[in-house]
Design a protein around this motif. Structure first.
Motif, PDB file in Angstrom:
ATOM      1  N   THR A 189       2.019  -4.155  -8.716  1.00  0.00           N
ATOM      2  CA  THR A 189       3.310  -3.770  -8.144  1.00  0.00           C
ATOM      3  C   THR A 189       4.406  -4.739  -8.556  1.00  0.00           C
ATOM      4  O   THR A 189       5.507  -4.332  -8.939  1.00  0.00           O
ATOM      5  N   ASP A 211       5.513   4.259  -2.327  1.00  0.00           N
ATOM      6  CA  ASP A 211       4.198   3.645  -2.194  1.00  0.00           C
ATOM      7  C   ASP A 211       3.243   4.757  -1.777  1.00  0.00           C
ATOM      8  O   ASP A 211       3.309   5.261  -0.658  1.00  0.00           O
ATOM      9  N   ASN A 266       0.787   2.325  -6.304  1.00  0.00           N
ATOM     10  CA  ASN A 266      -0.458   2.432  -5.542  1.00  0.00           C
ATOM     11  C   ASN A 266      -1.014   3.850  -5.493  1.00  0.00           C
ATOM     12  O   ASN A 266      -1.379   4.360  -4.427  1.00  0.00           O
ATOM     13  N   SER A 289      -2.044   1.741 -10.158  1.00  0.00           N
ATOM     14  CA  SER A 289      -3.222   2.249  -9.455  1.00  0.00           C
ATOM     15  C   SER A 289      -4.391   1.308  -9.667  1.00  0.00           C
ATOM     16  O   SER A 289      -4.458   0.589 -10.666  1.00  0.00           O
TER      17      SER A 289
END
Length: 881
Positions: A189, A211, A266, A289
């Motif tokens: 992230t 998110d 994510n 991911s």
């Protein structure tokens, strides 16, 4: 706020159009005023407000049928709203009218627009960003949703260059998709946000962020994410479709011609993000991911590894300060090595050291060295993330550690300060600084003041800590029980404010907490909708001993979240979980209430057979344990379901039973509801006088109880009765007053059907222009409704347009409605075929509704084979009042 402005703006337009129809405009309001209106509408169309403009343009073209400029704007607005057939029909109506009235043909400009619509000219699409609903002339919406970049971002130069290069190339090809994969805590992230900021100049039309919570047990709902993205891009709530496929299609259409970056953080897997990927040239998606998305077609895949030793040391130094890190260089390198060179672990360790000025780096290094198992975990897959969090958790003060553990138990996406205080059993004044201390060390996030959330991986770790460290184990259930009490007690206050006179709150399970209080009804409604996700999640997870009944009660009194359509899907899921848990546990009290809410939700989504079966089970369970709430409300809802299945006499029997039960427990609001519903049965059976009297009795009770959402239900029912009695002006007043209350209560679904009823009434009163305007508003608000409902709205709009002489556009509406009915196998297709073969009643042009038994014009425009639409399968969906 934008919706409020649009609502008031629309009312003003309607009044103005009505005044024009009656010739009430002053001298200066003539051509000069109309030119100003036309200019304003032109600006609105340039900025993407085509959906909102259709209703006003429909009314204006009726008032000024020979003004080609308005016809041109209406054609363009309809075309941009995806209603090409209607747009072409407007041209056909115009050509016929000009020939009959003036003996001329349409202007070259109008003819050229028709040609471009026929060809599907891409140049007719809205260029640039859409705008939020509000005044025409508002600045284009350019979303800038990226989280703030980390100021001490360090290293990763090769990855930054590679990702920026891929995103920059989006300008020259169809959507660039870049997927960054890696284990938890690897810094995906942080890297993605940094790159997104570095590349944002390539995407001048905005940046989206979400998110997706893919690493946790409750990944984000893709449909909800699409809704949020569409709103961020300027799409009004009313224009957002209900079905996932339509939302995804509108999302792609909205991005066409724009250069937008979507950061999808994510993600769980490729299936979750496919609907969120732009399809337009110049757009890009940057995905993070834990899974490597090899099945994501055309994506550029990047596997993110741990930091190299130099980068890890640089990051550590940035946080703790160069002096401390360099002086104890060897200990610093030991710390970052013990962290497995994982960025998140390094950041946690360095942050703890930075906030403890009395510690040396060697102290921290020795602590890590003593944790042999921790070092093993730092080098072992997912355990690396757990070990990184363990470093921070082990250094917490006891009260911080307890808060961290217990807050991780709550399932909601975030939690308010007041709810967190309930979980921790602390005053709000003590809870806030405690939570802020966790925010300071990055174990908790605060996206907005007063609300807190965990990173999904941190939440998993916090729960593991609770299972391991919280003693006695019953303390975990006690924390969740306190949260459930908080939600139940507070929601009960909201319910009592919204439904004065309703005795349901007198029959709820007792709570140990008093809950919040509210100064105004608006404040109460705001709280309910703000807490909706967490509230439903809390009910869903409260299946432990002693909590099931309170969970069922919570859903029962939070029904507005489903009835409004705002939280329908998660609410439905929660009712199913709780009802099944109650059945398995043999708790008839909880089962009766859970099945009651489940049956009501099935009604909302037009699954009437299932609703009927579920409500019968609820009634059986409720009667078995003597639950007065279920006995009353299940009978009432069974009557409504019978109405929708066209079983009039069964409905009447159920409503009579409900009326007797409500009166037996002194529930005046329930009594008013049953009377209102009985009125609709009597109307459907042709007993207009009886129906009118019952509706007036119901409304009198609601008025005595005070202004509320249910008062609007009473007005709505009386409006239907007044329309059937031919008292159209009175009906319009009732519907209009109800409309404002529904709007203030955030009941968009009810707003839509009320506009539909207004359209019926105006058409029965021979005011087709006003009817068409309200039918258009019903269509615009139908996003929460089903496809069948769109068919009913289009059928009515077609009748109004036909009465205005716009026969080609009317037929276009009917053709679309017929397609809907044929796809659904609905009996209404025969009515629409009759309209297409010969006008509103199967013959003639502009025929008025037939007369009812009392000699007044009966609103047969909403009658099919003598039965009000409200009583047919897939009706307007009106729930219990």
């Amino acid at each position: 706020m934008a919706q409020d402005e649009g609502h008031r703006d629309g009312q003003e337009h309607g009044h103005r159009a009505h005044a024009m129809l009656r010739g009430e405009v002053g001298p200066w309001d003539g051509r000069d005023h109309l030119a100003i209106v036309e200019t304003r509408l032109g600006l609105a169309l340039e900025r993407g407000r085509h959906t909102e403009s259709v209703s006003e343009l429909t009314a204006l073209t009726a008032a000024h049928p020979l003004r080609e400029g308005l016809r041109e704007q209406l054609m363009l607005a309809l075309y941009r709203s995806g209603r090409q057939a209607e747009a072409l029909a407007v041209y056909a109506d115009t050509r016929r009218l000009l020939a009959e009235e003036l003996g001329v043909t349409p202007s070259a400009r109008l003819t050229e627009l028709q040609r471009r619509i026929l060809q599907g000219d891409a140049g007719l699409a809205v260029r640039g960003a859409a705008v939020a609903p509000g005044l025409a002339g508002a600045a284009p919406v350019t979303p800038a949703q990226l989280p703030a970049t980390v100021v001490d971002f360090t290293g990763r130069e090769a990855f930054v260059d590679e990702l920026c290069e891929q995103l920059a190339g989006a300008r020259d090809r169809a959507t660039a998709v870049v997927a960054v994969a890696g284990t938890g805590g690897i810094g995906k992230t942080t890297l993605a946000v940094h790159v997104a900021h570095a590349a944002r100049h390539h995407f001048p039309d905005g940046q989206l962020y979400v998110d997706l919570r893919g690493a946790g047990g409750s990944p984000a709902d893709t449909d909800a994410v699409l809704g949020g993205f569409l709103r961020a891009l300027g799409t009004p709530d009313a224009a957002i479709p209900d079905s996932p496929e339509e939302r995804a299609a509108l999302y792609r259409s909205t991005l066409d011609g724009r250069r937008v970056l979507a950061l999808l953080d994510n993600a769980r897997d490729a299936a979750q993000i496919r609907p969120l990927l732009p399809a337009a040239k110049g757009c890009a998606a940057l995905v993070t991911s834990r899974a490597r998305m090899a099945d994501l077609e055309g994506a550029h895949l990047v596997d993110l590894d741990v930091m190299c030793p130099d980068e890890a040391f640089a990051l550590f130094t940035q946080i703790v300060g160069e002096e401390r890190a360099v002086i104890e260089y060897e200990h610093s390198t030991r710390v970052v090595a013990a962290c497995g060179f994982l960025p998140l672990a390094i950041r946690i360790a360095a942050s703890r050291l930075a906030t403890r000025r009395t510690w040396t780096v060697s102290v921290l290094a020795r602590k890590l060295a003593d944790e042999r198992r921790r070092l093993d975990e730092l080098r072992a897959g997912d355990l690396a993330v757990k070990a990184s969090f363990e470093l921070g958790y082990g250094q917490l003060e006891p009260h911080q550690a307890r808060a961290f553990r217990l807050l991780g138990l709550a399932d909601g996406p975030d939690i308010s300060l007041a709810a967190a205080a309930a979980v921790l059993d602390l005053p709000v004044e003590e809870t806030e600084p405690l939570l802020e201390s966790l925010v300071d060390i990055s174990l908790l996030e605060s996206p907005v003041p007063g609300r807190y959330r965990f990173h999904d991986l941190v939440r998993l770790y916090a729960r593991a800590c609770a299972e391991r460290d919280e003693r006695p184990p019953a303390a975990r259930d006690a924390a969740l029980s306190r949260l459930l009490d908080f939600y139940l007690a507070t929601t009960a206050r909201v319910y009592a404010i919204e439904r004065p006179g309703d005795r349901t709150v007198d029959h709820l399970q007792a709570t140990a907490r008093a809950g919040l209080t509210f100064a105004t009804p608006a404040e109460a409604v705001d709280w309910l909708f703000a807490e909706g996700d967490g509230l439903i999640a809390c009910a869903r997870q409260s299946l432990g001993e002693g909590m099931l009944r309170r969970a069922a009660d919570l859903l029962l009194i939070a029904l507005n979240l489903a009835e409004s359509g705002a939280k329908l899907r998660p609410y439905e899921s929660a009712t199913e979980v709780i009802s099944e848990a109650a059945r398995a546990d043999g708790d008839l009290w909880a089962e009766g209430r859970a099945r009651l809410t489940r049956g009501i939700v099935y009604h909302f989504v037009e699954r009437f057979e299932e609703a009927d079966a579920e409500l019968r089970r609820a009634l059986e369970a409720g009667l078995g344990v003597g639950d007065p709430t279920v006995a009353c409300r299940a009978a009432n809802q069974l009557g409504i379901t019978a109405l929708n299945m066209n079983r009039q006499h069964d409905a009447e029997e159920s409503f009579q039973r409900a009326l007797h039960s409500f009166r037996a427990i002194g529930d005046e609001a329930g009594e008013a509801s049953a009377l209102s519903n009985l009125a609709r049965v009597r109307l459907n059976l042709g007993h207009t006088c009886d129906g009118l009297e019952l509706a007036e009795q119901s409304l009198a009770i609601y008025r005595r109880l005070g202004v509320s959402f249910r008062l609007a239900n009473g007005m709505y029912a009386l409006g239907i009765a007044l329309t059937q009695a031919g008292r159209y002006d009175e009906a319009v007043r009732q519907f209009t007053d109800a409309l404002q209350i529904f709007h203030d209560s955030r009941q968009q679904r009810w707003e839509g059907v009320t506009h539909f009823r207004l359209a019926e009434t105006h058409l029965a009163a021979e005011c087709p222009a006003l009817s068409a305007e309200h039918a258009e508003r019903a269509l615009a608000l139908q996003g929460i409704g089903g496809v069948w409902r769109r068919g009913t709205f289009l059928t009515l709009l077609g009748r109004a347009l036909h009465a205005m002489g716009q026969t080609d556009r009317a037929r276009a509406c009917w053709y679309e409605a017929l397609t809907i009915y044929e796809n659904l196998g609905s009996s209404e297709r025969e009515e629409v075929r009759g309209l297409l073969s010969g006008g509103p009643h199967g013959g003639g042009h502009g025929a008025m509704p037939s007369e009812g038994e009392d000699g007044h014009a009966s609103p047969s425009l909403n009658l099919i084979n003598g039965t009000d639409l409200i009583s047919r399968p897939k009706s307007d969906g009106s729930p219990a009042t």
